[in-house]
Design a protein around this motif. Structure first.
Motif, mmCIF file in Angstrom:
data_model
loop_
_atom_site.group_PDB
_atom_site.id
_atom_site.type_symbol
_atom_site.label_atom_id
_atom_site.label_comp_id
_atom_site.label_asym_id
_atom_site.label_seq_id
_atom_site.Cartn_x
_atom_site.Cartn_y
_atom_site.Cartn_z
ATOM 1 N N UNK A 175 13.575 3.929 1.990
ATOM 2 C CA UNK A 175 14.413 3.449 3.078
ATOM 3 C C UNK A 175 14.504 4.439 4.240
ATOM 4 N N UNK A 176 13.726 5.510 4.168
ATOM 5 C CA UNK A 176 13.711 6.493 5.258
ATOM 6 C C UNK A 176 12.631 6.121 6.266
ATOM 7 N N UNK A 177 13.013 6.048 7.520
ATOM 8 C CA UNK A 177 12.061 5.745 8.590
ATOM 9 C C UNK A 177 11.321 7.036 8.943
ATOM 10 N N UNK A 178 10.167 7.246 8.308
ATOM 11 C CA UNK A 178 9.441 8.507 8.445
ATOM 12 C C UNK A 178 8.740 8.621 9.789
ATOM 13 N N UNK A 179 8.618 9.860 10.251
ATOM 14 C CA UNK A 179 7.787 10.120 11.424
ATOM 15 C C UNK A 179 6.322 10.018 11.015
ATOM 16 N N UNK A 180 5.434 9.980 11.999
ATOM 17 C CA UNK A 180 4.011 9.907 11.693
ATOM 18 C C UNK A 180 3.560 11.147 10.943
ATOM 19 N N UNK A 181 4.130 12.299 11.291
ATOM 20 C CA UNK A 181 3.772 13.546 10.612
ATOM 21 C C UNK A 181 4.144 13.479 9.131
ATOM 22 N N UNK A 182 5.346 12.957 8.839
ATOM 23 C CA UNK A 182 5.779 12.840 7.449
ATOM 24 C C UNK A 182 4.961 11.785 6.706
ATOM 25 N N UNK A 183 4.628 10.692 7.398
ATOM 26 C CA UNK A 183 3.811 9.659 6.772
ATOM 27 C C UNK A 183 2.423 10.201 6.430
ATOM 28 N N UNK A 184 1.890 11.039 7.303
ATOM 29 C CA UNK A 184 0.591 11.656 7.032
ATOM 30 C C UNK A 184 0.662 12.546 5.787
ATOM 31 N N UNK A 185 1.781 13.268 5.636
ATOM 32 C CA UNK A 185 1.961 14.090 4.440
ATOM 33 C C UNK A 185 2.005 13.216 3.186
ATOM 34 N N UNK A 186 2.668 12.073 3.303
ATOM 35 C CA UNK A 186 2.771 11.175 2.159
ATOM 36 C C UNK A 186 1.401 10.603 1.791
ATOM 37 N N UNK A 187 0.631 10.232 2.802
ATOM 38 C CA UNK A 187 -0.727 9.727 2.544
ATOM 39 C C UNK A 187 -1.567 10.783 1.846
ATOM 40 N N UNK A 188 -1.413 12.037 2.272
ATOM 41 C CA UNK A 188 -2.149 13.131 1.637
ATOM 42 C C UNK A 188 -1.714 13.300 0.182
ATOM 43 N N UNK A 216 12.063 17.176 1.116
ATOM 44 C CA UNK A 216 11.696 17.331 2.523
ATOM 45 C C UNK A 216 11.997 16.055 3.303
ATOM 46 N N UNK A 217 11.704 14.906 2.696
ATOM 47 C CA UNK A 217 11.974 13.625 3.358
ATOM 48 C C UNK A 217 13.471 13.401 3.535
ATOM 49 N N UNK A 218 14.249 13.766 2.536
ATOM 50 C CA UNK A 218 15.700 13.605 2.634
ATOM 51 C C UNK A 218 16.278 14.545 3.695
ATOM 52 N N UNK A 219 15.724 15.754 3.775
ATOM 53 C CA UNK A 219 16.158 16.680 4.828
ATOM 54 C C UNK A 219 15.757 16.122 6.198
#
Length: 426
Positions: A175-188, A216-219
């Motif tokens: 339910x966290x609206x991630x930034x593109x940078x965070x989404x890239x980390x998740x894809x990795x 990190x996502x919660x922060x």
């Protein structure tokens, strides 16, 4: 009374307080404008993502015969939110800070509504895709469940408990609206998970990579808005003070570093604005006293210190060179104007000493005028009027606004100048 003079100029406490408040409002307004643009752009991107999910949902509905009511409801809500977003669009140029804050609160509220609809639509797509046994979860719904395809057919049991623990942990950030940078980390992270070939490695993967990523996502969720505002303030300040901006990436340490940099830059900006105000006030006061700013030059010493020289012309080839240092120290020296580097003749030195005595009256009046503008003066040195301090100012070293007459030694000049100074002293 005085030959060359060196003083330190600063703002009175009240004038400094007023200027600090003006700068604070300017910074806050710029940060609010940047926040508005960020929120507006984010809402637009999420509405576009909702449109993409709605198109996928329509395809699933056509294939399964299910989800028609949900699709219609999501579409209606999306259209309503689009209209709400567009109707609230503002030209930010003349919007006061208080209104900007209100507009940003509205955008944040709209953004939460958009994100809520998007999540519901994503869950519906995931559910229908699962029912149809299509691999749409990762492609369409955001892929919050991690694939462990590298374990292959040699898996000791079908549903490993560690896999479930990992996916449950990742579910927390759905339910966290991630930034593109965070989404890239998740894809990795997902790619690394797919490459795991050992069940024994799963526990280490969970504790060393999955849990820290979830934290990190919660922060990010709790501090991203703060980080964005700090970054906006930092870039604004670097532009204001003329300093190259460093590159920052989101983290707890970055927020602390940004706060430190902003405090430093705000103090630097205040010092610069104060010196600009003082310089402009001196220009105005000197003009009121009959001294016209006719030339300027910038001097950079080998140690990096900068000085600005202002050349003020009175009459008959007499001028005052004012040196503004970046530390707030200002020196004033009266001299004869010429186009050569030379020492004054003995007769010129005597006449210039008389001019120095007369300039003392103007300098005292200058201090009074500056005091009215909220500027305090602390004299560092005020040398006595003497022929030994006489000098010739080479006007060719300045960027002149107009041609200047050079110093004249005629009797009529001396009488005219003396009469003028006597009038001032009276």
């Amino acid at each position: 009374m005085s030959g060359p003079k060196t003083s330190r100029y600063d703002l009175e406490k009240e004038r400094r307080r007023q200027m600090e408040e003006q700068l604070r409002i300017r910074r806050a307004t710029k940060a609010a404008q940047d926040r508005y643009r960020s929120l507006y752009g984010k809402n637009q991107r999420n509405l576009s993502e909702l449109d993409r999910l709605l198109a996928k949902l329509e395809g699933l509905r056509a294939e399964s015969g299910k989800g028609g009511a949900e699709a219609a409801d999501f579409k209606e809500q999306g259209e309503s939110l689009k209209r709400m977003l567009e109707s609230g669009k503002r030209n930010l140029d003349d919007v006061p800070l208080e209104q900007l804050i209100t507009e940003n609160e509205k955008l944040e509220k709209t953004g939460k509504q958009i994100w809520s609809v998007l999540l519901q639509c994503r869950e519906t797509v995931r559910y229908l895709g699962s029912e149809l046994k299509q691999e749409l979860t990762e492609e369409i719904a955001g892929g919050f469940e991690t694939s462990f395809s590298g374990l292959g057919s040699d898996r000791k049991f079908k549903d490993n408990a560690c896999e479930k623990k990992i996916n449950d942990a990742l579910k927390k950030i759905e339910e966290i609206d991630l930034s593109q940078e965070m989404q890239d980390k998740f894809d990795s992270l997902k790619k690394r998970a797919a490459g795991i070939t050992s069940l024994e490695f799963l526990e280490n993967f969970c504790s060393m990579q999955v849990y820290p990523f979830v934290e990190e996502c919660e922060y990010y969720r709790d501090h991203w808005a703060e980080y964005e505002e700090l970054l906006s303030r930092y870039h604004y300040l670097t532009e204001e003070v003329g300093e190259p901006a460093m590159i920052f990436h989101f983290s707890a340490n970055t927020i602390k570093r940004l706060e430190q940099e902003i405090a430093r830059l705000e103090e630097q900006e205040m010092d610069q604005k104060a010196q600009i105000y003082i310089s402009e006030a001196i220009d105005e006061a000197m003009l009121e006293l009959g001294y016209e700013l006719v030339g300027e030059r910038l001097v950079v010493k080998k140690n990096g210190k900068k000085f600005r020289n202002g050349l003020y012309h009175l009459e008959d080839g007499v001028g005052v060179n004012v040196t503004f240092s970046d530390s707030g120290q200002i020196s004033m020296e009266l001299g004869a104007l010429d186009t050569d580097d030379r020492m004054p003749a003995e007769s010129e030195a005597v006449e210039l000493a008389d001019d120095m005595r007369a300039f003392c009256c103007d300098y005292a009046e200058l201090e009074r005028k500056l005091a009215k503008k909220g500027i305090v003066t602390k004299r560092i040195s005020a040398l006595p009027p003497s022929a030994e301090y006489a000098q010739v100012i080479n006007t060719t070293e300045y960027d002149l606004k107009r041609p200047l007459e050079t110093y004249s030694k005629e009797k009529s000049r001396k009488k005219a100048v003396s009469a003028n100074y006597l009038h001032r002293e009276g």
